[in-house]
Every structure is written in structure tokens, then in C-alpha cells.
Design a protein around this motif. Structure first.
Motif, short mmCIF file in Angstrom:
data_model
loop_
_atom_site.label_atom_id
_atom_site.label_comp_id
_atom_site.label_asym_id
_atom_site.label_seq_id
_atom_site.Cartn_x
_atom_site.Cartn_y
_atom_site.Cartn_z
N MET A 1 1.02 -1.67 0.10
CA MET A 1 -0.16 0.15 0.14
C MET A 1 0.56 0.78 0.24
N ALA A 2 2.25 0.89 1.30
CA ALA A 2 2.83 2.78 0.98
C ALA A 2 3.58 2.36 0.03
N PHE A 3 3.93 1.72 -0.77
CA PHE A 3 4.98 1.22 -1.59
C PHE A 3 3.64 1.96 -3.05
N VAL A 4 3.18 1.77 -3.45
CA VAL A 4 2.02 2.24 -4.53
C VAL A 4 1.64 3.49 -4.48
N LEU A 5 0.84 3.44 -3.47
CA LEU A 5 0.73 5.47 -2.94
C LEU A 5 1.66 6.48 -3.13
N VAL B 1 4.04 11.38 0.84
CA VAL B 1 3.81 10.55 1.29
C VAL B 1 5.08 8.99 1.01
N PRO B 2 5.85 9.10 -0.05
CA PRO B 2 7.32 9.11 -0.09
C PRO B 2 8.00 8.70 1.67
N PHE B 3 8.13 10.06 2.14
CA PHE B 3 8.74 10.04 3.12
C PHE B 3 7.65 9.57 4.30
N LEU B 4 7.19 9.55 4.33
CA LEU B 4 5.99 8.54 5.13
C LEU B 4 6.10 7.56 5.36
#
Length: 125
Positions: free
Chosen positions: A1-5, A112-115
């Protein structure tokens, strides 16, 4: 989820609801299945933060606020602080790289990438 977002935010600077909501439902179902601790206090706290921020804060994107609201009830306070510390630190480092090394300042950063980096670090530690 985190990677795609993160990829979507990096490329288009937006969080696609067609990606976000199915991933969120899957994440929450897995968390419930694994009997992960859920905090109603953090849920309502970050719901209020999201509603307030969406209306009054223009320095942070709505996608970032939505992720706060969706991820943070499953994390404890120590993990939330670590996530925000790492995400902010990496974001500041990236901004400094753009500003001083590449001589190309940016007025908007995809956060979002940093999150996601912060989330990965706090879940692995």
C-alpha cells in the motif's frame, strides 16, 4: 500500500482514491484478522485533525492527512512520533538536496514517500 501510494504521489502529486480505499480496506481487514491493537482515541483524534486540516491547513496535502487518519490508529504513540520524525527528516534532507545541490527549489514536495519510509522504519524497529 505504502509503496504504490508513494509512487502515485511522487509522479502525480495526488493520492488516487481508487488505490487508497481498496488498499485501506485490505489493510484494516488484515489488521483486524491479526488482532492488531486499535486505538479509538487515536482514531477520533486524527479524524478531528483530518477534518480541521482539510479546512484550514493549505501547507499539507489532503492525501497526507488521509494517510495520518488511516494509519495512525494502528500505531502506538512511539511509532507515530518515530514515523513523523523520520519522514520529516528525510523530507528536509531531500528538500535541501534539491535546493542546494541541484539548484532547483521546489515549492511542493510529495510527502507520502517520506511517510512510507518512516512507516517502514518504525515497523521494522
Amino acid at each position: 500500500m505504502a509503496f504504490v501510494l508513494s509512487l502515485a504521489d511522487w509522479l502525480y502529486q495526488l493520492i488516487d482514491p481508487f488505490l487508497l480505499y481498496p488498499f485501506t480496506i485490505a489493510l484494516w481487514l488484515v489488521q483486524v484478522w491479526n488482532q492488531a491493537p486499535f486505538s479509538w482515541l487515536r482514531f477520533f483524534l486524527f479524524l478531528g485533525l483530518y477534518l480541521y486540516g482539510e479546512r484550514y491547513w493549505h501547507f499539507i496535502g489532503n492525501g497526507d492527512l488521509i494517510l495520518f487518519f488511516l494509519w495512525f490508529p494502528w500505531l502506538n504513540w512511539q511509532q507515530i512520533h518515530l514515523l513523523l520524525f523520520i519522514a520529516s527528516g528525510v523530507g528536509i534532507g531531500y528538500y535541501c538536496f534539491l535546493r542546494y545541490i541541484k539548484k532547483r527549489p521546489s515549492d511542493r514536495l510529495p510527502f507520502v514517500p517520506f511517510l512510507s519510509i518512516g512507516l517502514t522504519a518504525c515497523l521494522l524497529l
